[in-house]
Structure formats: structure tokens, C-alpha cells
Design a protein around this motif. Structure first.
Motif, PDB file in Angstrom:
ATOM      1  N   ASN A 112      36.895  35.996  40.966  1.00  0.00           N
ATOM      2  CA  ASN A 112      35.898  37.005  41.327  1.00  0.00           C
ATOM      3  C   ASN A 112      34.534  36.675  40.745  1.00  0.00           C
ATOM      4  O   ASN A 112      33.495  36.832  41.401  1.00  0.00           O
ATOM      5  CB  ASN A 112      36.338  38.386  40.841  1.00  0.00           C
ATOM      6  CG  ASN A 112      37.508  38.937  41.623  1.00  0.00           C
ATOM      7  OD1 ASN A 112      37.849  38.424  42.686  1.00  0.00           O
ATOM      8  ND2 ASN A 112      38.143  39.962  41.098  1.00  0.00           N
ATOM      9  N   ARG A 113      34.512  36.237  39.500  1.00  0.00           N
ATOM     10  CA  ARG A 113      33.249  35.999  38.818  1.00  0.00           C
ATOM     11  C   ARG A 113      32.584  34.700  39.270  1.00  0.00           C
ATOM     12  O   ARG A 113      31.376  34.657  39.483  1.00  0.00           O
ATOM     13  CB  ARG A 113      33.483  36.011  37.299  1.00  0.00           C
ATOM     14  CG  ARG A 113      33.696  37.436  36.794  1.00  0.00           C
ATOM     15  CD  ARG A 113      34.564  37.531  35.558  1.00  0.00           C
ATOM     16  NE  ARG A 113      34.755  38.923  35.178  1.00  0.00           N
ATOM     17  CZ  ARG A 113      35.576  39.782  35.798  1.00  0.00           C
ATOM     18  NH1 ARG A 113      36.291  39.373  36.840  1.00  0.00           N
ATOM     19  NH2 ARG A 113      35.681  41.041  35.409  1.00  0.00           N
ATOM     20  N   ILE A 114      33.370  33.648  39.418  1.00  0.00           N
ATOM     21  CA  ILE A 114      32.795  32.367  39.846  1.00  0.00           C
ATOM     22  C   ILE A 114      32.298  32.446  41.283  1.00  0.00           C
ATOM     23  O   ILE A 114      31.289  31.838  41.645  1.00  0.00           O
ATOM     24  CB  ILE A 114      33.832  31.241  39.657  1.00  0.00           C
ATOM     25  CG1 ILE A 114      34.041  30.992  38.154  1.00  0.00           C
ATOM     26  CG2 ILE A 114      33.391  29.959  40.354  1.00  0.00           C
ATOM     27  CD1 ILE A 114      35.123  29.995  37.833  1.00  0.00           C
ATOM     28  N   GLN A 115      32.982  33.237  42.100  1.00  0.00           N
ATOM     29  CA  GLN A 115      32.550  33.406  43.490  1.00  0.00           C
ATOM     30  C   GLN A 115      31.160  34.025  43.556  1.00  0.00           C
ATOM     31  O   GLN A 115      30.305  33.600  44.336  1.00  0.00           O
ATOM     32  CB  GLN A 115      33.557  34.285  44.229  1.00  0.00           C
ATOM     33  CG  GLN A 115      33.443  34.239  45.737  1.00  0.00           C
ATOM     34  CD  GLN A 115      34.644  34.862  46.405  1.00  0.00           C
ATOM     35  OE1 GLN A 115      35.156  35.902  45.969  1.00  0.00           O
ATOM     36  NE2 GLN A 115      35.133  34.245  47.460  1.00  0.00           N
ATOM     37  N   VAL A 116      30.905  35.034  42.722  1.00  0.00           N
ATOM     38  CA  VAL A 116      29.566  35.635  42.678  1.00  0.00           C
ATOM     39  C   VAL A 116      28.581  34.673  42.025  1.00  0.00           C
ATOM     40  O   VAL A 116      27.440  34.524  42.472  1.00  0.00           O
ATOM     41  CB  VAL A 116      29.592  36.973  41.909  1.00  0.00           C
ATOM     42  CG1 VAL A 116      28.194  37.582  41.846  1.00  0.00           C
ATOM     43  CG2 VAL A 116      30.557  37.960  42.562  1.00  0.00           C
TER      44      VAL A 116
END
Length: 555
Positions: free
Chosen positions: A180-184
Motif C-alpha cells: 500500500n505504501r510503496i504503491q503511493v
């Protein structure tokens, strides 16, 4: 179990009554599922909504305040003694020309301090944000979209202590959190930018899968082996193999190595270094390990790197450049730590020890390889702040995000010492190596968190079983929600809406909140107005409710 026994085991034959009963049960089940789904959807919207900026302050060194009269106002301020007390706690002298002023002690002078700068955000060296990192990523993305050159993160290693989950769920939980975080985070990167993900054996295989999924396999640049070394603590409590390395994966946004990596210029002759020190160290290596004459040139290059003059390891090519090796040695740091070459290379750590597993020298190499002056470095697992401290000393801009106990007593205090170039922990790391002289200007603030938003939501009570239509579950709880609309006062007669955000939180930073929301950088802040770099001006005392709608009403 009852349904199974009643409809299957207890049914000798399928009568019309039983079929009707089954249909009724199905209808009720779908309504319950719909209701629960509505509730969960609402929680997701609260999680993803942009967040208010609260409790913001600025830290600026005295040398950056050019107005001498303003400096005198600060020194004569009623809270100056509190600032001096903080300096004493940090080991900073009051007469230091680069002592860091924290505007939390001088709120009535803050706008006057900020007014010195013609372009406020462009004048800042960094932003330090206290927040759960997904909330931060999601909130500040509009402002920093495609602005970041390098992301370095050293997240939890999925060791079993990271999350309070049953073991069989641990990998999936870690994967979800990181994905979730790396995607953003990818959207923060410039076209020429990239990410360094630092892991150990617990999660490096999972980390690569995430990066390949988000960035694609084509954008893989390299796998770096970071040899931990004795100084950082070999993992010696084992029966067989001694674990002595971490893995750092590098992915570029475009996958083009020529975009992302610089190669060192090797035109500096050896005699521009301290030849005696090089020869002395080379002699030590020969005695300790034994080498042949063909290896001497390459070893000299590595020793040059140890001396801090060149920030790349590797062998010189025919074109006069360095090819970068994929094994980086903490022992380069370790072997020289105790002697005069690296006598000043102690490291900052929260617990006061001398060395960390990831010293500033490691971040120096990463930052020097991939960025130029004033490029932005981003670390949203900041920990004790090594990434942003190193970036600041190297003249890069930075963004740091941390939620834990480290935020104030470690990162904030550390960065104040970095700005001063002196204190209980400074000089340390690469400070003397790069001749760090101090100076700087950064902003720090907190973000509204998911739990705070949830606590401020207002929903109308309703009777789910006795609605006016007499149909059970017909009237769902979120059909009449007020969310955070209590900050609005509606004047129906004059068709006006007044916004009073103080009803939600004290100390909201309207300017930074709007900057994050709109993606516009701040140029000037006045008493009742914020001016953005595109020339837009917004009256902060008379806000348009349509502008702040995403903050108080999510759909």
C-alpha cells in the motif's frame, strides 16, 4: 450450524414452507452483509481522506535571520529562556551563531520570521512530519507528486515482532502494509527518480516481489549486499552460518540506469589524497589478508573511498569512470574507525551508543550516487533520522515521516543539532568528512490521524428495526451522517456558510493543509492570507467550504 441442521439434515423433503424460509433467511443475510459492507466502506473513506495539518512550527538557525532587529526581538522575548534551556539540553551554546530557533517558543513572531523569505516553501530545507506513514503519503502526495529524486526506506523486517498477528497472517499483513505504501510512494518520484528498499533475510524476498509488482521487473536496477561487519554487530548466536549482510533493492521509476546513477570522475590523482595514510592502510591489509600485485590498484581505489573523498566503490574503467560494485562493506567503515583516518566518524544513535548498523556513510553513498544539490530525499520510515540528517549535510532537501517515540526526543532533537553542527551528538557521522558547518531552515508538524477523524465524525442515531417504512434494515446508519460538518455554520437567510475549524482541532495550520490539498507550494503567509507560488491567494479567515469539503465530507 442451525441453518445446516434445519435446512439440510432436518429436511426429509423440500416443502414450499422450507423453500420460503430459506428465501427469507437469504434476504436477511444479504441485508446484514450490505449493512456491514456500508460500515466498512465508510471506514475506508475515513482512512483515505486527506488529513488536517496541526501543531506546525519552524526551526531556523540564527544566521538565516538577516534582520538584526528581529534577532533582538527574539532574544528579548519572554520565552527566550525556554529556548535557551532547550539549547542546554541539546548541548548547544547560546552564543553559537547557528543556534536553532524553534518558533514554538515565539508564535507571535513566527510570521515576521517567515516574512523574510520571498518564496517560503522553496526556502525550506525539509519537512518533518509526525504521522502514521500511509496517512502522510496520502495527504502530502498532491504537493510532492513527481518532486522526489530518491526514496530510501528501512522498514520493519517482518521479524515476528513487527505486528501483533498470528504467525500464519504475518507475511500477508507485512505485504499489505508495504505494498500500500510503496504503491503511493511511486507517484512521488520524478521520471529520473528511484527507490532503495533496505531489508534482511526475513523479508527481502517479499520486498522484491512488491517492487516488481509496483515498478515492474523491467525497472529493476540492482541488488546491493550491505555487509554489516563487526562494528554493527555480527549475528553470531547461530549454530552454523554467521549472518553478516542486509539486502538493498534498487528500482528506478523508468528503469534507465543512465537516468538514475552517476559515475564517479576518477581524474583526481592519488597524490591529492594523504598518500602516507593510503600506503599505511594498504600495508595493513596486505599483512592481514595477503594480496598479489594485480590487486593493489583496485584496493587503493577502495581505500580512497574509505577516506571519504570519493563516494563510490568499484574499479576504474578504460573511460576513466568507476563501475559500481554491488557489495558495500561496513568493514570499510569498521576497519578505519579506531584510527586517525576515521577518528571523528562516531554515529548518532537514540540509545547513545557509538555505532549504528546503518551509519550516515551508507546514506551518504546512496544520496551521492543518485542526487544533486537541492534534490529531494524522502524517508517515510525515518526511525532515528539518519536519512534526513545525512541529506541535510549533503545539501539536499528532505522529507521525513515518523510516528513512533523517536519523533521528538530523537529525530527533532537530532535535526536541531545537525542544523547547529554542534551539540551532544554532533559532530558525528559524516559531519567532519564533508566539513559540515551547519545552518538550515525546516518545518515540522503533525497530521490528523484516522482515529481522530473517526472520533470527530457525527452520525445520526436511527432505529434500524423500526424505520418509518416498517421495513427492517431499510434505514442504514450512514444515510444520515453529518461527518465533520459541525465546523460549518449555515446562514440560510443570506445563503452563506461560515467555516470554523477550531470546532474540530486546535492549532490547525490552514496554509499547509491547503498546500497539501491543492498541491500548490506556499510562497507567502500573512495574518489572514496564504499566497501560493502560482499567484493564488486564499483568505484563511473566511474559507470557502467547497475548498475544504474533501477534509470534512468524504464520499
Amino acid at each position: 450450524l442451525w441453518s445446516y441442521q434445519y435446512f439440510w439434515e432436518g429436511a426429509k423433503e423440500w416443502s414450499a414452507d422450507r423453500v420460503d424460509q430459506l428465501q427469507i433467511l437469504k434476504d436477511i443475510a444479504f441485508k446484514i452483509i450490505d449493512f456491514i459492507g456500508q460500515f466498512e466502506d465508510e471506514l475506508v473513506r475515513i482512512w483515505n481522506k486527506p488529513k488536517f495539518v496541526k501543531n506546525s512550527n519552524y526551526v531556523i538557525t540564527l544566521d538565516r535571520i538577516k534582520d538584526k532587529n528581529l534577532v533582538e526581538k527574539i532574544k528579548n522575548h519572554k520565552n527566550y529562556s525556554k529556548q535557551v534551556k532547550e539549547w542546554e539540553e541539546l548541548g548547544i551554546s547560546e552564543d553559537n551563531s547557528k543556534a536553532p530557533i524553534d518558533t514554538k517558543y515565539f508564535k507571535d513572531l513566527e510570521l515576521e520570521i517567515l516574512s523574510q523569505f520571498e518564496d517560503l516553501d522553496k526556502s525550506l530545507d525539509g519537512w518533518l512530519i509526525k504521522s502514521e506513514n500511509y496517512q502522510a503519503l496520502n495527504t502530502i502526495l498532491p504537493k510532492f507528486k513527481e518532486q522526489v529524486q530518491t526514496i530510501y526506506i528501512d522498514p520493519p523486517f517482518n521479524t515476528g515482532d513487527d505486528f501483533e498477528y498470528v504467525d500464519r497472517f504475518q507475511d500477508s499483513s507485512w505485504l499489505t502494509l508495504m505494498h500500500n505504501r510503496i504503491q503511493v510512494a511511486k507517484d512521488f518520484l520524478k521520471t529520473t527518480g528511484g527507490i532503495f528498499l533496505h531489508l534482511d533475510w526475513n523479508a527481502q524476498h517479499l520486498g522484491r516481489l512488491i517492487l516488481e509488482n509496483v515498478f515492474s521487473k523491467d525497472n529493476f536496477i540492482n541488488e546491493i549486499i550491505w555487509r554489516i561487519g563487526w562494528v554493527s554487530g555480527y549475528k553470531t548466536q547461530v549454530d552454523a552460518f554467521v549472518r553478516n549482510h542486509d539486502t538493498i533493492y534498487i528500482f528506478a521509476k523508468t528503469g534507465r540506469k543512465d537516468y538514475y546513477f552517476k559515475k564517479a570522475d576518477s581524474k583526481i590523482p592519488y597524490n591529492s589524497f594523504d598518500k602516507a595514510l593510503i600506503d599505511d592502510e594498504l600495508s595493513n591489509i596486505i599483512k592481514k589478508w595477503g594480496i598479489n600485485s594485480k590487486q593493489i590498484k583496485s584496493i587503493k581505489l577502495v581505500i580512497k573511498d574509505n577516506l571519504g573523498k570519493v563516494y563510490k566503490t568499484g574499479l576504474e574503467t578504460a573511460s576513466g569512470k568507476y563501475n559500481i560494485e554491488d557489495t558495500w562493506n561496513c568493514s570499510e567503515y569498521e576497519d578505519l574507525h579506531s584510527n586517525k583516518i576515521k577518528r571523528n566518524a562516531k554515529e548518532y544513535t537514540p540509545n547513545g551508543s557509538a555505532i549504528t548498523q546503518k551509519p550516515e556513510q551508507l546514506l551518504q553513498r546512496i544520496i551521492s550516487l543518485t542526487t544533486n544539490k537541492n534534490d529531494i530525499i524522502f524517508d517515510f520510515f525515518s526511525g532515528s533520522g539518519t536519512t534526513i540528517a545525512t541529506a541535510h549535510k549533503l545539501g539536499r532537501k528532505w522529507i521525513g515521516v515518523e510516528m513512533g517515540k523517536y519523533y521528538e526526543t530523537d529525530i527533532l532533537f537530532r535535526m536541531k543539532q545537525v542544523l547547529c553542527a554542534y551539540g551532544k551528538n554532533e559532530p558525528c557521522g559524516i559531519s567532519k568528512e564533508v566539513n559540515w558547518q551547519g545552518g538550515g531552515f525546516f518545518k515540522y508538524y503533525e497530521l490528523e490521524q484516522y482515529e481522530e477523524t473517526l472520533a470527530n465524525c457525527k452520525y445520526e442515531d436511527g432505529d434500524l428495526f423500526n424505520s418509518p417504512s416498517k421495513t427492517p434494515y431499510q434505514e442504514y446508519v450512514f444515510m444520515k451522517d453529518e461527518k465533520m460538518l459541525e465546523c460549518l455554520e449555515i446562514d440560510y437567510e443570506n445563503n452563506k456558510v461560515k467555516v470554523d475549524l477550531d470546532k474540530l482541532y486546535p492549532n490547525i495550520d490552514i496554509a499547509e493543509t491547503l498546500s497539501n490539498l491543492t498541491g500548490k507550494w506556499i510562497k507567502k503567509i500573512n495574518d489572514d492570507e496564504v499566497e501560493f507560488e502560482d499567484g493564488t491567494k486564499i483568505n484563511t479567515k473566511n474559507l470557502d467550504y467547497k475548498l475544504i469539503k474533501p477534509l470534512i465530507w468524504w464520499e
